[in-house]
Design a protein around this motif. Sequence first.
Motif, mmCIF file in Angstrom:
data_model
loop_
_atom_site.group_PDB
_atom_site.id
_atom_site.type_symbol
_atom_site.label_atom_id
_atom_site.label_comp_id
_atom_site.label_asym_id
_atom_site.label_seq_id
_atom_site.Cartn_x
_atom_site.Cartn_y
_atom_site.Cartn_z
ATOM 1 N N TRP A 1 0.878 -1.142 0.023
ATOM 2 C CA TRP A 1 0.009 0.060 -0.196
ATOM 3 C C TRP A 1 0.882 1.403 0.030
ATOM 4 O O TRP A 1 1.999 1.288 0.812
ATOM 5 C CB TRP A 1 -0.700 0.210 1.177
ATOM 6 C CG TRP A 1 -1.929 -0.845 1.262
ATOM 7 C CD1 TRP A 1 -1.959 -1.980 2.312
ATOM 8 C CD2 TRP A 1 -3.389 -1.023 0.609
ATOM 9 N NE1 TRP A 1 -3.311 -2.758 1.866
ATOM 10 C CE2 TRP A 1 -3.801 -2.077 1.023
ATOM 11 C CE3 TRP A 1 -3.578 -0.070 -0.278
ATOM 12 C CZ2 TRP A 1 -5.127 -2.344 0.434
ATOM 13 C CZ3 TRP A 1 -4.875 -0.488 -0.952
ATOM 14 C CH2 TRP A 1 -5.528 -1.419 -0.378
ATOM 15 N N LEU A 2 0.590 2.080 -0.882
ATOM 16 C CA LEU A 2 1.089 3.551 -0.680
ATOM 17 C C LEU A 2 0.277 4.520 -0.278
ATOM 18 O O LEU A 2 -1.120 4.117 -0.404
ATOM 19 C CB LEU A 2 1.694 4.023 -1.855
ATOM 20 C CG LEU A 2 2.879 3.116 -2.776
ATOM 21 C CD1 LEU A 2 3.364 3.811 -4.011
ATOM 22 C CD2 LEU A 2 4.004 3.148 -1.772
ATOM 23 N N GLU A 3 0.597 5.682 0.287
ATOM 24 C CA GLU A 3 -0.282 6.754 0.740
ATOM 25 C C GLU A 3 -0.089 7.993 -0.130
ATOM 26 O O GLU A 3 1.158 8.330 -0.156
ATOM 27 C CB GLU A 3 -0.072 7.315 2.212
ATOM 28 C CG GLU A 3 -0.929 7.991 2.529
ATOM 29 C CD GLU A 3 -0.941 8.642 4.154
ATOM 30 O OE1 GLU A 3 -0.910 9.798 4.304
ATOM 31 O OE2 GLU A 3 -0.692 7.417 4.727
ATOM 32 N N GLY A 4 -0.995 8.340 -0.847
ATOM 33 C CA GLY A 4 -0.831 9.499 -1.742
ATOM 34 C C GLY A 4 -0.796 10.814 -0.980
ATOM 35 O O GLY A 4 -0.934 10.799 0.250
ATOM 36 N N LYS A 5 -0.443 12.146 -1.478
ATOM 37 C CA LYS A 5 -0.162 13.299 -0.942
ATOM 38 C C LYS A 5 -1.421 13.600 -0.229
ATOM 39 O O LYS A 5 -1.317 14.483 0.602
ATOM 40 C CB LYS A 5 0.297 14.144 -1.883
ATOM 41 C CG LYS A 5 -0.647 14.509 -2.965
ATOM 42 C CD LYS A 5 -0.279 15.711 -3.828
ATOM 43 C CE LYS A 5 -1.177 16.146 -5.068
ATOM 44 N NZ LYS A 5 -0.391 17.071 -5.811
ATOM 45 N N ASN A 6 -2.752 13.262 -0.644
ATOM 46 C CA ASN A 6 -3.989 13.675 0.075
ATOM 47 C C ASN A 6 -4.240 12.636 0.995
ATOM 48 O O ASN A 6 -5.727 12.760 1.646
ATOM 49 C CB ASN A 6 -5.062 13.733 -1.149
ATOM 50 C CG ASN A 6 -4.767 15.040 -1.999
ATOM 51 O OD1 ASN A 6 -4.134 16.185 -1.403
ATOM 52 N ND2 ASN A 6 -5.019 14.892 -3.247
ATOM 53 N N GLY A 7 -3.709 11.510 1.142
ATOM 54 C CA GLY A 7 -3.957 10.765 2.449
ATOM 55 C C GLY A 7 -4.674 9.397 1.919
ATOM 56 O O GLY A 7 -4.849 8.859 2.848
ATOM 57 N N GLN A 8 -5.045 9.395 0.586
ATOM 58 C CA GLN A 8 -5.741 8.056 0.194
ATOM 59 C C GLN A 8 -4.875 7.039 -0.001
ATOM 60 O O GLN A 8 -3.455 7.359 -0.353
ATOM 61 C CB GLN A 8 -6.236 8.499 -0.903
ATOM 62 C CG GLN A 8 -5.552 8.367 -2.397
ATOM 63 C CD GLN A 8 -4.656 9.556 -2.735
ATOM 64 O OE1 GLN A 8 -4.572 10.406 -1.945
ATOM 65 N NE2 GLN A 8 -3.910 9.102 -3.649
ATOM 66 N N LYS A 9 -5.117 5.821 0.036
ATOM 67 C CA LYS A 9 -4.396 4.748 -0.261
ATOM 68 C C LYS A 9 -4.299 4.120 -1.593
ATOM 69 O O LYS A 9 -5.475 4.260 -2.333
ATOM 70 C CB LYS A 9 -5.024 3.385 1.030
ATOM 71 C CG LYS A 9 -4.728 3.514 2.141
ATOM 72 C CD LYS A 9 -4.964 2.391 2.909
ATOM 73 C CE LYS A 9 -6.216 1.428 2.516
ATOM 74 N NZ LYS A 9 -6.420 0.389 3.087
ATOM 75 N N THR A 10 -3.316 3.754 -2.252
ATOM 76 C CA THR A 10 -2.921 3.130 -3.206
ATOM 77 C C THR A 10 -2.519 1.603 -3.329
ATOM 78 O O THR A 10 -1.505 1.582 -2.628
ATOM 79 C CB THR A 10 -2.078 3.921 -4.251
ATOM 80 O OG1 THR A 10 -2.502 5.413 -4.583
ATOM 81 C CG2 THR A 10 -2.062 3.465 -5.736
ATOM 82 N N LEU A 11 -3.157 0.792 -3.973
ATOM 83 C CA LEU A 11 -2.768 -0.554 -3.929
ATOM 84 C C LEU A 11 -1.763 -0.816 -5.173
ATOM 85 O O LEU A 11 -2.012 -0.479 -6.388
ATOM 86 C CB LEU A 11 -3.760 -1.611 -4.109
ATOM 87 C CG LEU A 11 -3.420 -2.995 -4.232
ATOM 88 C CD1 LEU A 11 -2.908 -3.420 -3.072
ATOM 89 C CD2 LEU A 11 -4.827 -3.872 -4.608
ATOM 90 N N VAL A 12 -0.614 -1.225 -4.625
ATOM 91 C CA VAL A 12 0.567 -1.476 -5.761
ATOM 92 C C VAL A 12 1.184 -2.762 -5.887
ATOM 93 O O VAL A 12 1.502 -3.386 -4.926
ATOM 94 C CB VAL A 12 1.616 -0.573 -5.521
ATOM 95 C CG1 VAL A 12 2.792 -0.412 -6.641
ATOM 96 C CG2 VAL A 12 1.215 1.148 -5.583
ATOM 97 N N ALA A 13 1.012 -3.362 -7.072
ATOM 98 C CA ALA A 13 1.793 -4.582 -7.319
ATOM 99 C C ALA A 13 2.837 -4.331 -8.490
ATOM 100 O O ALA A 13 2.620 -4.241 -9.643
ATOM 101 C CB ALA A 13 0.674 -5.637 -7.970
ATOM 102 N N TYR A 14 3.957 -4.211 -8.006
ATOM 103 C CA TYR A 14 5.197 -4.094 -8.750
ATOM 104 C C TYR A 14 5.302 -4.719 -10.011
ATOM 105 O O TYR A 14 5.751 -4.257 -10.938
ATOM 106 C CB TYR A 14 6.556 -3.667 -8.033
ATOM 107 C CG TYR A 14 6.284 -2.625 -7.024
ATOM 108 C CD1 TYR A 14 6.466 -1.297 -7.576
ATOM 109 C CD2 TYR A 14 6.376 -2.738 -5.861
ATOM 110 C CE1 TYR A 14 6.368 -0.101 -6.775
ATOM 111 C CE2 TYR A 14 6.007 -1.713 -4.974
ATOM 112 C CZ TYR A 14 6.381 -0.440 -5.433
ATOM 113 O OH TYR A 14 6.263 0.504 -4.588
ATOM 114 N N SER A 15 5.172 -6.079 -9.866
ATOM 115 C CA SER A 15 5.354 -7.032 -11.077
ATOM 116 C C SER A 15 4.558 -8.382 -10.760
ATOM 117 O O SER A 15 4.899 -8.976 -9.742
ATOM 118 C CB SER A 15 6.815 -7.155 -11.389
ATOM 119 O OG SER A 15 6.805 -8.350 -12.280
#
Length: 386
Positions: A276-290
């Motif tokens: 999980w990453l957190e965006g600058k506005n505080g929202q979560k982003t799900l990331v699968a790098y590969s």
Amino acid sequence: MNKRIGLLLLFLIVLAGCQSYEKQTETTTAITLKQTEGNFVESIKPDIKEITIAAIGDILIHDRVYNTAVEGEGYNFLPMLTEVDDYLKTPTITMANQETIIGGKDIGLSSYPSFNSPEELADNFQEVGVDIVTMANNHTLDRGEIAIQNAIAHYEKIDMPYTGSYKSPADREKVRVIETAEGIKVGFLSYTYGTNGIPVPSGKDYLVNLIDKEQIEEDVKVARESADVIILSYHFGNEYERLPNDNQQELAQFASDLGVEVVIGHHPHVVQPVEWLEGKNGQKTLVAYSLGNFLSGQEQLYQRIGGMLQFQVSKISYSDDTIIEVSNPSFLPTFVQYDVIKGKMANFQVLPFHQVTEEQLDNHQAHYEEIQQHVQQWMPELQIIE
């Protein structure tokens, strides 16, 4: 005597007043609670719509794969997918990275380093549940514009949405949004780091989306006008490296800061962790790098291991607000099984890793546990699908 009667009357008046006050207080409290409960009931019963989305890794078709799919005058890849088709069909939307262009046999099929695959590949993956393909990758221009136009014509013929490569400027301007029966609109964007040194034809940038931050920011802005949730695919990273590099992490954070809900990565041909990453506005982003290779003719152990990332998207509508939530990520490790017959690879099959036997892979249980730990290392709560 009169004094005693007066005191008694005073006591009765005070008592009656207290009872009246208590009754009034009780009534007022009950009304307040009822109103509060009414508001509470309203606030915890929003309109909730839910879907599941899945993404699989690279479909990288070497000649040794399509040669074993020959059937009559055409090709049939379905026997390679029978063990995973239920997993692909179950999600509301399943997306795949079509690494090798399906330019068709009329222009000549080809393998590494300049790929061209049979059109039947798209038919077969659609049949087992794939709903949209990403086309922006380092092999998009392998066989030139004719292969791209052939592929897109076939996708349009079978009504398969595609993104990342387009037939015209007008085609590129159309945001790829799939609206589900549940009323959730999902937007798809796709970009690649490059095209193996093959220059994009002059004036035809629409043939492949290159990673360009200004363009990505603009595309996300346009997509947001019609999509509830955005899934952005990057073709990036270093081949065969099991951890993302700094550039991958920076680009994933860039997408998160733009408000993108999900980032899916391809190109390394091995599985990299999910987080999980957190965006600058505080929202979560799900990331699968590969997500590694889903189906390919590559031979090394980690090149044969891929996966399907699955997650839930919820659209929660209140009377005055709507919230989009991505949750419950899970991962199905997959394995490309093949036989060696007379020194040649044959009988390719994509298997859920938990079904792999000791006969198919020495020490398979230890490898299975290791790939789970690897993909979960930055997200221990990531569920493993079995």
